[in-house]
Design a protein around this motif. Sequence first.
Motif, short mmCIF file in Angstrom:
data_model
loop_
_atom_site.label_atom_id
_atom_site.label_comp_id
_atom_site.label_asym_id
_atom_site.label_seq_id
_atom_site.Cartn_x
_atom_site.Cartn_y
_atom_site.Cartn_z
N ILE A 1 5.59 -1.24 -4.48
CA ILE A 1 5.27 -1.61 -3.10
C ILE A 1 4.45 -0.50 -2.45
O ILE A 1 3.50 -0.75 -1.69
CB ILE A 1 6.55 -1.96 -2.29
N SER B 1 2.36 1.49 -3.95
CA SER B 1 1.02 1.37 -4.48
C SER B 1 0.30 0.18 -3.86
O SER B 1 -0.87 0.26 -3.49
CB SER B 1 1.13 1.20 -5.99
N SER B 2 1.03 -0.93 -3.73
CA SER B 2 0.43 -2.12 -3.13
C SER B 2 -0.05 -1.83 -1.72
O SER B 2 -1.16 -2.21 -1.33
CB SER B 2 1.47 -3.25 -3.14
N ILE C 1 -3.13 0.49 -1.81
CA ILE C 1 -4.34 -0.18 -2.27
C ILE C 1 -4.85 -1.16 -1.22
O ILE C 1 -6.05 -1.22 -0.93
CB ILE C 1 -4.06 -0.91 -3.61
N SER C 2 -3.93 -1.93 -0.63
CA SER C 2 -4.44 -2.88 0.36
C SER C 2 -4.92 -2.19 1.62
O SER C 2 -5.81 -2.70 2.30
CB SER C 2 -3.43 -3.99 0.69
N MET D 1 -13.08 -2.95 4.55
CA MET D 1 -13.65 -4.13 5.21
C MET D 1 -14.11 -3.75 6.62
O MET D 1 -15.20 -4.14 7.06
CB MET D 1 -12.61 -5.25 5.31
N VAL E 1 -12.68 -1.13 -8.30
CA VAL E 1 -11.24 -1.37 -8.41
C VAL E 1 -10.52 -0.05 -8.68
O VAL E 1 -9.44 0.22 -8.14
CB VAL E 1 -10.94 -2.39 -9.55
N PRO F 1 -9.49 3.04 -5.46
CA PRO F 1 -8.18 3.24 -4.82
C PRO F 1 -7.09 3.59 -5.83
O PRO F 1 -6.10 4.23 -5.49
CB PRO F 1 -7.89 1.89 -4.15
N PHE F 2 -7.26 3.15 -7.10
CA PHE F 2 -6.29 3.50 -8.13
C PHE F 2 -6.23 5.01 -8.30
O PHE F 2 -5.18 5.62 -8.22
CB PHE F 2 -6.71 2.89 -9.48
#
Lengths: 817, 817
Positions: A513, A515-516, A519-520, A527, A657, A660-661
């Motif tokens: 979570i 990491s999620s 990343i988001s 954006m 991709v 952010p990783f």
Amino acid sequence: MAIKSAWVNKQAAGDAKMTELAGYIADGAMSFLKAEWKVMSYFVVIAALLLAFSGTMVEHSHPVIALAFIIGAVFSAFAGYIGMRVATKANVRTTEAARTSLVQALKVSFTGGSVMGLGVAGLAVLGLGGLFIVLFNVFVPAGEAITGDGMKTAIEVLAGFSLGAESIALFARVGGGIYTKAADVGADLVGKVEAGIPEDDIRNPATIADNVGDNVGDVAGMGADLFGSYVATILATMVLGQEISSTDNFGGMAPILLPMVIAGMGLIFSIISMMLVRISNENSSVQKALNIGNWSSMLMVVIASLPLTMWMMPESLSLRGYEFSNMDVFYAILVGTVVGALMSWVTEFYTSMGKKPVNSIIQQSSTGHATNIIGGLAMGMQSTVIPILILAGGIIFSYAFAGLYGVAIAAAGMMATTAMQLAIDAFGPIADNAGGIAEMSGLPDEVRGRTDNLDAVGNTTAATGKGFAIASAALTALALFAAFVGIAGIDSIDIYKAPVLAMLFVGGMIPYIFSSLAISAVGRAAMAMVHEVRRQFKEIPGIMEYKAKPEYEKCVEISTKASIREMMLPGAIALLAPVLVGFGFKGVFETTSSAEMLGGLLAGITVSGVLMGIFQNNAGGAWDNAKKSFEQGVMINGKMEYKGSDAHKASVTGDTVGDPFKDTSGPSMNILIKLTSIVALIIAPHIAVDSNHSAGHGHEVINMMEDQILEDGRYEINVHFESQDGRILVNHSMIELVQERRMATVMLDINPESMRSVFGIEGGEFHFDGHGETLDEGRSRFRAVGPLRMGERGDFECEFIFGTNANGGISGDLYVR
Amino acid sequence: MAIKSAWVNKQAAGDAKMTELAGYIADGAMSFLKAEWKVMSYFVVIAALLLAFSGTMVEHSHPVIALAFIIGAVFSAFAGYIGMRVATKANVRTTEAARTSLVQALKVSFTGGSVMGLGVAGLAVLGLGGLFIVLFNVFVPAGEAITGDGMKTAIEVLAGFSLGAESIALFARVGGGIYTKAADVGADLVGKVEAGIPEDDIRNPATIADNVGDNVGDVAGMGADLFGSYVATILATMVLGQEISSTDNFGGMAPILLPMVIAGMGLIFSIISMMLVRISNENSSVQKALNIGNWSSMLMVVIASLPLTMWMMPESLSLRGYEFSNMDVFYAILVGTVVGALMSWVTEFYTSMGKKPVNSIIQQSSTGHATNIIGGLAMGMQSTVIPILILAGGIIFSYAFAGLYGVAIAAAGMMATTAMQLAIDAFGPIADNAGGIAEMSGLPDEVRGRTDNLDAVGNTTAATGKGFAIASAALTALALFAAFVGIAGIDSIDIYKAPVLAMLFVGGMIPYIFSSLAISAVGRAAMAMVHEVRRQFKEIPGIMEYKAKPEYEKCVEISTKASIREMMLPGAIALLAPVLVGFGFKGVFETTSSAEMLGGLLAGITVSGVLMGIFQNNAGGAWDNAKKSFEQGVMINGKMEYKGSDAHKASVTGDTVGDPFKDTSGPSMNILIKLTSIVALIIAPHIAVDSNHSAGHGHEVINMMEDQILEDGRYEINVHFESQDGRILVNHSMIELVQERRMATVMLDINPESMRSVFGIEGGEFHFDGHGETLDEGRSRFRAVGPLRMGERGDFECEFIFGTNANGGISGDLYVR
């Protein structure tokens, strides 16, 4: 350090345009730091108040922990500031130096990095060491044993320093990671893809934010991260060292002092090794020069550790029943250094251009975006295998040599060369920035060529630095884990118990979570950046023709605000998860303490976080270099493919991709696993009290009430032992004191039933010999270490402090650990 | 089931073209099965020989375990065969039925699925139940207690059945997963992207392989997976049930029989509920019809479990010291059912069209391939949170109700409706195939419209089915984990011990490498498929003009060969990792047994595997439905976007990345975590022998050598106790037998030192009362359950079998558990 910093400042800063651009970057970086500090100051004040309050509630803590926390936070912030300050000066000076030669450009950029490295390591040693000396003098009464109460409190308060440092690291690493990638992705999506202008083009409004990001994320974030690891590692080793009773020339403090001495030594060797980083001409290998510096600093640490350990540490040591020698301690340090070196080396293999992993991703770019992504993900997952085996081996070997102290000191040995590691790490973004300034100022190609040379090396060192950082975080977390177990008073974390296993699952989920969210956050912030850049291109006429200047500061502001907003939730998860489990399940399960459940949570977070970190760092690094490989052209199915081909476009997707990783989520895992462990360590005394009995091993204060002197010079005491929720019935007790020989023998025949219910251990007669000494106020103390004759397995340390009481008899406290 | 199967066969199979196409699919599926069986038969023979050999080496196993293994493998393969057989018949018949009405099409396709579901569940109950009855009669001497040795051997042999089933499941799931996605991705990449022909176009040489894949992966693979879960769950509950000494109407066997009875009951309720799955007209909701069937079967199981449990189970039970009632057992079943339902429901939320997660991916497709990927990955990671919390809650509650038996019976309760779940799952690929046949045969649009309606529902049920499968696998693994702990004779898995923690890391890494291998296998096989399709388009003139027929069989062969080759390495990892750790570290560490390290490994695999499984299944499902959403058009930034837009292209990339996630790697995690646990269970007796002492809790055979009869009718025995690597010294022992009352009292004053070294427990006098009975050959036996008066915590079960020896005294065996 000040000399190096002054030297950097003295270098020429280039022409007006370069200075202007560098000024934008420096201002942007400072405005981020200020905004970050503002938010963090609220957090620090609230957290400090909570800590101060909690410090009053339990024994072995103290409200002054709040002060230690604040000092840690300030030191960490200051370390970030120094690095950022010198980096934003070194960047433009590197560009200017690159106009003359590569030799000079490396010298300027690496010296900039060195200032960062020395600043961070120096502050850590200075801060932690200074604070320790102060706390030692305040809390430890003269003559009190190292394994005693005062030292316990001193070290628990010192943990506040580490919490402060790691909290700032969280914000710096996660916030910085979001900042840098939001700017980078946003700048690329509109600039490169939509407007068709090159990277670092002055017309792109987001380009300054992008360059600020390099400093914010890679310099300040990495600095705060390693500062936190460095401090936490030393602290964890000190916590464990405090439990060792050692007969040495440092008043029993050698196991506590050793990690700090190694750190100081590592600092000196780093400075020496930094002098070795030099190249002779344009064609020399920059990578080789850095490697020589790195390897020589590690080698020096290992070599010097041997006599140091043999000199400081006694020949035989024991921690929680594990016996080891000073030679074993040296071996553990050796294991740590080897693990660090191997991890860097494996990471380099998985992320370097020209090696098999990156090449396989390049090949898979030929069939499109999807296969490029699949290839990168599969490669990243595969790249966890060897590092995990190395880490597992490191744990097993360092433990086999010197028990839990071995695991902690291995981490300390690994971290000894932090100054050098950071110098190498910080050099990369400085070179990257220098290239950006060269591009934006329209300098000749040969200048950009030199900075690109440095930048390419910087990409590899960034990847290996991440390998080092995750390995150090993992070992640090394990050392903290061991320290937590000790302070929480549990003696096992048994995943066979359902609640512990459940927490292992929950802990394993937290990196997902976290990491999620990270990343988001990058996705959302990017954006916003895209919309702003599009708006500027549309609304400000003349940008494309170089006639109007873009509003750089708007983009800087977007990144700054987004990063600060978005780091809240992940930060809250890391800080609160251990607290919720530790206090939420306190006393809920009869046979399982919340401390043990928290241990399960920590193990889950650490294992899952290390895996996610390695996976994401390596996948991101490999995608990045797969994309970069297209610049020189790559051979796919017998055909050369260059920039602009379909395969290259697919590789750009992978790189985006991966951004952010490798720069946001992956490195944040380090902080996550360390921070949760430190929080657990801080709350350990609070949750330990109740967990004492179910855990069967703890710390109890027993007051002796009545006593009696026998004719033959011995004292017989009918002891009324009280603990917080039970009584110990003592059938018979006897203390034989031979004061002149400073020896004593205690015999307590404790009622087995009460012994079981209070201590959770079996046992009848309780008998030990110990070494005694006279304290102030007419009190005496003796300690006994090692197994008690109590019909019970395992080791005990007992401390008995007593004096003559009002009735003329003896009263005192017996501590059983 | 036979009736339903016959009914499906009786349905019209459509025109010649449809029959021809269906024939290709059926042939392709059979050729895969045959190739798979061939490879597996080698594996089964070798593994059976190893098992037979190992069965001779330890007590409580038997060479006949090899036979059980073979039967399990054959049953599992047969279950896959039935499903595939009926699915490849039902597909074309569904197409034909769709020419008339949706009502009829659903009926045919769902009946096809039902045959699969009933076949799998029926074979499991029949196979496991039948084998158990045979083994019970062979191994358990009449009158021997359920908790005795014979039953132990019977159940250990029964574990061979489960190993056989799960091994085949591994090959079916992983191999099938590779097959289906290699064909799918390969067909799409050349067909849709390069040649510009629609999906399922008859001109595409890979299209038959693609349709075969649906049967191979989704029908046979899923079937074998759930067959394995079903069997493993029942088995694990039986293993734990065997340890419970129960006073019931089934000769103490109620805890062992209960899971099997629940399974049988669930089968019957599934059949009843299947009748409820029907729609009345073209506009009825197919999803609703399936939901009614699903929910009603679950509800029936829960309702019927209450009286069943109260009737079968005694009021008070105890397992390894955990006391619970029959009502608690019911609550645990309830918990399991609720967990299963919630997991399906959450999965549906994360993967359904129109819900927030899928919509966010759609929005992020607007900025390109990379943001679509980032969005899907972030969403997939986020989707682990709630399922993990549900699972953790399930573990805690089921354990709180009924201890480890509760965890196992919860899994059994959840799996009770497997037949229904499988029917719903298998219906999806049948409908998918039916659509493919409709497209390839050029049938009218309304036919394809009806099959698309069914297919869309099938996609959702596939996702929820995966949620159910992973939850069941997790609970099954935990039940197996508990069973392993019992048989391995350890009483804790302490991650505070460094070697156990190291194995937790290694275990956590295994799902990463497993997943990496599975994903890259799909990539490689898809590339081979792409090259073959390109070759055929080039070398066979007239394909594009429908003049020449593509060589479908070549593509089928590629998929078949690739899947069988590529499943070897992941399969080997799953099978060998526990063996390597269990045997490799046997006796290596003094204080940590290899069994405990293996426990750490299993925990790491389970936690990491469950997380990876949920992450990959949900990310893949969401990407798939994000792409599908473009078919009806989606609103992005106020603009409608349709198929063919840039955003749609980005969503196709996500779907392609998600394919191996959701259909190969994700579902394979189920098998990985179950298989490693079963392997551990099988090797447990081998690694338990030596781990006995460090673990402090075990199983010992003690031979009594000398004895003496006292005047007052009591026997005094000087016992020479021998264990494999130590002696137990008995100071004094006495057995008082009151044969006519079938009661006995034994008193053994065992030397505490030897007691500690052999059993790892403290204790002096050893005294218990028990219930005795007369055995054949003049021997007597009595058993005592519950705490012994030995100054030791925890429960013991003792069994004492003795008879008159040659010297006229008494000799016998004392079993202490």
